[in-house]
Enzyme design. Structure first.
Site, PDB file in Angstrom:
ATOM      1  CG  HIS A 169      -0.289  -0.226   2.519  1.00 28.40           C
ATOM      2  ND1 HIS A 169       0.047  -1.486   2.957  1.00 28.40           N
ATOM      3  CD2 HIS A 169       0.102   0.624   3.483  1.00 28.40           C
ATOM      4  CE1 HIS A 169       0.622  -1.395   4.150  1.00 28.40           C
ATOM      5  NE2 HIS A 169       0.676  -0.119   4.493  1.00 28.40           N
ATOM      6  CG  HIS A 214       0.684   5.188   4.259  1.00 30.08           C
ATOM      7  ND1 HIS A 214      -0.176   5.114   5.318  1.00 30.08           N
ATOM      8  CD2 HIS A 214       1.461   4.068   4.330  1.00 30.08           C
ATOM      9  CE1 HIS A 214       0.071   4.012   6.018  1.00 30.08           C
ATOM     10  NE2 HIS A 214       1.063   3.349   5.440  1.00 30.08           N
TER      11      HIS A 214
HETATM   12  P1  AMP Z   1       1.522   0.241   7.439  1.00 28.27           P
HETATM   13  O1  AMP Z   1       1.925   0.487   8.858  1.00 28.27           O
HETATM   14  O2  AMP Z   1       2.297   1.021   6.441  1.00 28.27           O
HETATM   15  O3  AMP Z   1       1.463  -1.243   7.132  1.00 28.27           O
HETATM   16  O4  AMP Z   1       0.060   0.842   7.320  1.00 28.27           O
HETATM   17  C1  AMP Z   1      -1.104   0.117   7.519  1.00 28.27           C
HETATM   18  C2  AMP Z   1      -2.201   1.123   7.654  1.00 28.27           C
HETATM   19  O5  AMP Z   1      -3.433   0.468   7.469  1.00 28.27           O
HETATM   20  C3  AMP Z   1      -2.260   1.813   9.024  1.00 28.27           C
HETATM   21  O6  AMP Z   1      -2.079   3.201   8.845  1.00 28.27           O
HETATM   22  C4  AMP Z   1      -3.643   1.456   9.533  1.00 28.27           C
HETATM   23  O7  AMP Z   1      -4.272   2.536  10.195  1.00 28.27           O
HETATM   24  C5  AMP Z   1      -4.378   1.097   8.265  1.00 28.27           C
HETATM   25  N1  AMP Z   1      -5.478   0.165   8.424  1.00 28.27           N
HETATM   26  C6  AMP Z   1      -5.442  -1.033   9.046  1.00 28.27           C
HETATM   27  N2  AMP Z   1      -6.634  -1.637   8.964  1.00 28.27           N
HETATM   28  C7  AMP Z   1      -7.450  -0.809   8.273  1.00 28.27           C
HETATM   29  C8  AMP Z   1      -8.797  -0.865   7.834  1.00 28.27           C
HETATM   30  N3  AMP Z   1      -9.585  -1.915   8.115  1.00 28.27           N
HETATM   31  N4  AMP Z   1      -9.307   0.190   7.150  1.00 28.27           N
HETATM   32  C9  AMP Z   1      -8.523   1.252   6.870  1.00 28.27           C
HETATM   33  N5  AMP Z   1      -7.238   1.362   7.232  1.00 28.27           N
HETATM   34  C10 AMP Z   1      -6.694   0.348   7.927  1.00 28.27           C
END
Ligand code: AMP
Length: 143
Positions: free
Chosen positions: A101, A103
């Site tokens: 993903h 951001h």
């Molecule tokens: P990372 O730390 O780069 O793996 O980012 C994962 C991101 O996914 C975090 O910022 C979380 O807040 C976000 N996240 C996790 N679960 C969900 C969800 N169900 N819906 C939206 N965002 C999510």
């Protein structure tokens, strides 16, 4: 078909809810549940890929091709002062969801909630060191 137990695959196929901002055949984008700043969005490929190390050029191409359009829409709606793109790969780099993903983090000025905490080590590497390091990487890319 999504990967079993991958929460982002479940978001793509509708098993889990999300605040969707964009979708097409290759890409899905939705608001991060933990908004670092207003409009914080995640852009993911529909093809499950763990992180950048496992991502094919085709998936990367389709994913990144959508980002300017999504970023510009966020820019128009919230009019931030700037925007950071961030991609974490592996737990040591703060990856917590193992589906690639990007951001998109709008920036609104000092104290907006996003604090990239870089320590620079410019003096630790001579220009010769940099040339040698670049060659190591270059040779590996070419091989
Ligand atoms: P990372 O730390 O780069 O793996 O980012 C994962 C991101 O996914 C975090 O910022 C979380 O807040 C976000 N996240 C996790 N679960 C969900 C969800 N169900 N819906 C939206 N965002 C999510």
């Amino acid at each position: 078909m999504g990967h079993e137990d991958c929460i982002f695959c479940k978001i793509i196929n509708g098993e889990l809810p999300s605040a969707k901002v964009y979708e097409d055949e290759h890409v899905y984008a939705f608001l991060d549940l933990s908004q670092v700043t207003k409009g914080h969005t995640l852009v993911i490929p529909k093809t499950h890929t763990k992180n950048i190390f496992e991502t094919s050029p085709e998936v990367a191409k389709e994913l990144f091709a959508r980002i300017p359009k999504i970023a510009n829409a966020i820019n128009t709606v919230y009019q931030p002062l700037g925007m950071n793109l961030l991609n974490n790969n592996e737990a040591a780099a703060e990856q917590s969801v193992f589906h690639l993903h990007i951001h998109i983090i709008p920036r609104y000025g000092d104290g907006d909630g996003y604090t990239p905490n870089w320590t620079v080590h410019q003096d630790d590497y001579s220009s010769e060191d940099l040339q040698n390091m670049a060659k190591e990487i270059q040779d590996t890319i070419e091989s």
